[in-house]
Design a protein around this motif. Structure first.
Motif, short mmCIF file in Angstrom:
data_model
loop_
_atom_site.label_atom_id
_atom_site.label_comp_id
_atom_site.label_asym_id
_atom_site.label_seq_id
_atom_site.Cartn_x
_atom_site.Cartn_y
_atom_site.Cartn_z
N THR A 63 0.82 -1.22 0.00
CA THR A 63 0.00 0.00 0.00
C THR A 63 0.85 1.26 0.00
OG1 THR A 63 -0.21 0.25 2.41
CG2 THR A 63 -1.80 -1.21 1.31
N GLN A 64 2.12 1.12 0.33
CA GLN A 64 3.03 2.27 0.43
C GLN A 64 4.16 2.24 -0.60
OE1 GLN A 64 2.49 4.78 2.69
NE2 GLN A 64 0.59 3.69 3.15
N ARG A 65 4.09 1.33 -1.54
CA ARG A 65 5.22 1.13 -2.45
C ARG A 65 5.60 2.39 -3.22
NH1 ARG A 65 5.74 -3.96 -6.16
NH2 ARG A 65 3.51 -3.83 -5.87
N ASP A 66 4.64 3.12 -3.78
CA ASP A 66 4.97 4.33 -4.54
C ASP A 66 5.67 5.35 -3.65
OD1 ASP A 66 3.87 3.25 -6.83
OD2 ASP A 66 1.96 4.32 -6.61
N PHE A 67 5.17 5.52 -2.44
CA PHE A 67 5.80 6.44 -1.50
C PHE A 67 7.23 6.00 -1.18
CE2 PHE A 67 6.92 7.17 2.98
CZ PHE A 67 6.99 8.57 2.97
N LEU A 68 7.42 4.72 -0.91
CA LEU A 68 8.75 4.21 -0.56
C LEU A 68 9.73 4.35 -1.72
CD1 LEU A 68 7.59 1.04 1.39
CD2 LEU A 68 8.71 3.07 2.37
N GLU A 69 9.28 4.07 -2.93
CA GLU A 69 10.16 4.23 -4.09
C GLU A 69 10.54 5.70 -4.26
OE1 GLU A 69 8.03 2.27 -7.27
OE2 GLU A 69 9.24 0.46 -6.98
N GLY A 70 9.58 6.60 -4.06
CA GLY A 70 9.88 8.03 -4.13
C GLY A 70 10.90 8.45 -3.09
N GLN A 71 10.75 7.93 -1.88
CA GLN A 71 11.70 8.24 -0.82
C GLN A 71 13.09 7.70 -1.14
OE1 GLN A 71 11.13 10.07 2.28
NE2 GLN A 71 9.62 10.73 0.78
N TRP A 72 13.14 6.50 -1.73
CA TRP A 72 14.43 5.92 -2.12
C TRP A 72 15.14 6.84 -3.10
CZ3 TRP A 72 17.48 1.64 -1.13
CH2 TRP A 72 18.49 1.40 -2.05
N HIS A 73 14.43 7.23 -4.16
CA HIS A 73 15.06 8.04 -5.20
C HIS A 73 15.44 9.42 -4.67
CE1 HIS A 73 14.67 4.98 -8.20
NE2 HIS A 73 13.37 4.88 -7.97
#
Length: 78
Positions: A63-73
């Protein structure tokens, strides 16, 4: 080691020296820690979480994957 997400007893974070690896997140609770690849939320490493708990963690991370990928980048600037 920035924390990017907290829920219940869990803390999701990055190790700042792992920017050369594909995007992933570590999740820790108590003495247990696991590493999840963000592209498919598969388990890279599990140190202490029982299988049913891994499933619950993956469901939440999904449910948080898009947020987590954004934070990674943003953190690794790539």
């Amino acid at each position: 080691m920035p924390t990017v997400l907290r829920w219940g007893p869990y803390r999701a974070f990055f190790y700042s020296n792992e920017g050369n690896e594909p995007p992933h997140v570590h999740v820790r609770s108590g003495d247990s820690e696991a590493k999840f690849w963000l592209h498919d939320l598969s388990v890279a490493v599990n140190a202490g979480f029982p299988t049913h708990e891994i499933g619950a963690i993956i469901r939440h991370l999904r449910t948080q994957r898009d947020f987590l990928e954004g934070q990674w980048h943003e953190h690794f600037r790539n």
